[in-house]
Design an enzyme around this catalytic site. Structure first.
Site, short mmCIF file in Angstrom:
data_model
loop_
_atom_site.label_atom_id
_atom_site.label_comp_id
_atom_site.label_asym_id
_atom_site.label_seq_id
_atom_site.Cartn_x
_atom_site.Cartn_y
_atom_site.Cartn_z
N PHE A 66 0.85 -1.02 -0.09
CA PHE A 66 -0.13 0.02 0.15
C PHE A 66 0.81 1.08 -0.13
O PHE A 66 0.49 2.45 -0.47
CB PHE A 66 -0.95 -0.04 1.23
N GLU A 67 2.00 1.07 0.41
CA GLU A 67 3.24 2.30 0.72
C GLU A 67 3.82 2.84 -0.72
O GLU A 67 4.40 3.41 -0.51
CB GLU A 67 3.86 2.18 1.93
N CYS A 89 4.02 -7.89 -3.04
CA CYS A 89 3.59 -9.26 -3.05
C CYS A 89 2.46 -9.28 -2.16
O CYS A 89 2.55 -8.93 -1.05
CB CYS A 89 4.65 -10.11 -2.76
N VAL A 90 1.24 -9.16 -3.16
CA VAL A 90 -0.05 -9.17 -1.90
C VAL A 90 -0.58 -10.66 -2.27
O VAL A 90 -0.83 -10.92 -3.32
CB VAL A 90 -1.00 -8.19 -2.60
N ILE A 91 -0.82 -11.22 -1.19
CA ILE A 91 -1.18 -12.48 -1.15
C ILE A 91 -2.72 -12.51 -0.53
O ILE A 91 -3.03 -11.96 0.37
CB ILE A 91 -0.37 -13.60 -0.42
N GLU A 94 -8.28 -13.84 3.93
CA GLU A 94 -9.80 -14.26 4.29
C GLU A 94 -10.60 -13.09 3.94
O GLU A 94 -11.85 -12.98 3.86
CB GLU A 94 -9.96 -14.98 5.45
N THR A 95 -10.16 -11.86 4.06
CA THR A 95 -10.97 -10.53 4.05
C THR A 95 -10.76 -10.00 2.81
O THR A 95 -9.79 -10.54 1.79
CB THR A 95 -10.48 -9.44 5.07
N HIS A 97 -9.08 -7.17 2.29
CA HIS A 97 -8.08 -6.35 2.35
C HIS A 97 -7.29 -6.47 1.16
O HIS A 97 -6.82 -5.61 0.37
CB HIS A 97 -7.18 -6.88 3.36
N ARG A 136 6.91 -17.27 -8.97
CA ARG A 136 7.18 -16.12 -9.73
C ARG A 136 8.14 -15.34 -9.25
O ARG A 136 8.34 -13.91 -9.62
CB ARG A 136 5.75 -15.33 -9.88
C1 DLZ Z 1 -2.10 -5.35 5.88
C2 DLZ Z 1 -1.63 -6.24 4.83
C3 DLZ Z 1 -2.04 -7.43 4.80
C4 DLZ Z 1 -3.08 -8.20 5.06
N1 DLZ Z 1 -1.45 -8.07 3.54
C5 DLZ Z 1 -0.40 -7.45 2.75
C6 DLZ Z 1 0.17 -8.35 1.62
O1 DLZ Z 1 -0.37 -9.38 1.54
N2 DLZ Z 1 1.10 -7.67 1.11
C7 DLZ Z 1 1.64 -6.50 1.34
O2 DLZ Z 1 2.46 -5.85 0.54
N3 DLZ Z 1 1.24 -5.67 2.29
C8 DLZ Z 1 0.08 -6.31 3.04
N4 DLZ Z 1 -0.53 -5.60 4.05
C9 DLZ Z 1 -0.06 -4.13 4.23
C10 DLZ Z 1 -0.40 -3.09 3.62
O3 DLZ Z 1 0.20 -3.20 2.43
C11 DLZ Z 1 -0.03 -1.80 4.47
O4 DLZ Z 1 1.49 -1.86 4.43
C12 DLZ Z 1 -0.78 -1.59 5.83
O5 DLZ Z 1 -2.30 -1.54 5.55
C13 DLZ Z 1 -0.52 -0.33 6.16
O6 DLZ Z 1 -0.63 0.91 5.41
#
Ligand code: DLZ
Length: 160
Positions: A66-67, A89-91, A94-95, A97, A136
């Site tokens: 997110f940052e 990497c965003v995985i 369950e929510t 988010h 990947r």
């Molecule tokens: C909170 C969160 C979650 C649940 N999962 C991930 C993720 O899989 N990958 C990732 O890069 N960041 C995750 N974050 C953190 C958010 O990106 C962010 O740092 C927080 O919500 C604070 O703004």
């Protein structure tokens, strides 16, 4: 085309004298570090192999994906930086988010590129589970860091 049909480490880009003049910034998310740091290392190695001087590759970490947009903006605003590679990497959890982070991250990174007129590359994996991410980040589908680094160099060649 999905990564099932394209290996992310495959590249046809030749070294170029122009690359010696470049400074590239990488912004790397600390979430899922075994994945993001593997992508970052592969990207840095690729850039150096292609001719970007090692001391002109700048790596900065951020807490999460997110940052990435804001830190990418700060980096892209530096006069001496030619392109930024955002790595995360965003995985899926369950929510919802996952959806919010992916959307904010993708849109944010695109906006930074358009605002700063510099290539800002989306080196972010968005996967359903950790294995897909590992596949990947140097696994059976190659390394997204290499694809992102190649894209940065190709965009700078195009801009030139
Ligand atoms: C909170 C969160 C979650 C649940 N999962 C991930 C993720 O899989 N990958 C990732 O890069 N960041 C995750 N974050 C953190 C958010 O990106 C962010 O740092 C927080 O919500 C604070 O703004």
């Amino acid at each position: 085309m999905s990564t099932a049909n394209k290996n992310l480490s495959q590249t046809s880009l030749e070294s170029n004298e122009f690359f010696q003049s470049l400074s590239i910034g990488l912004v790397v998310s600390e979430w899922n570090p075994e994945v993001t740091f593997a992508m970052s290392e592969a990207a840095v190695t690729f850039l150096i192999q292609k001719g970007v001087p090692a001391n002109q590759v700048l790596v900065q970490t951020v807490p999460g994906s997110f940052e990435l947009p804001l830190a990418s903006k700060w980096m892209a605003e530096q006069k001496n930086i030619h392109a930024v590679i955002a790595i995360g990497c965003v995985i899926q959890g369950e929510t919802r988010h996952f959806d919010f982070i992916c959307e904010a991250c993708a849109n944010g990174i695109m906006q930074v590129g358009l605002q700063t007129n510099k290539p800002v590359i989306f080196g972010v994996l968005t996967t359903q589970n950790q294995q897909q991410a590992i596949d990947r980040a140097g696994g059976k589908h190659g390394n997204k860091g290499i694809e992102a680094a190649e894209t940065a160099l190709k965009m700078l060649l195009l801009q030139k």
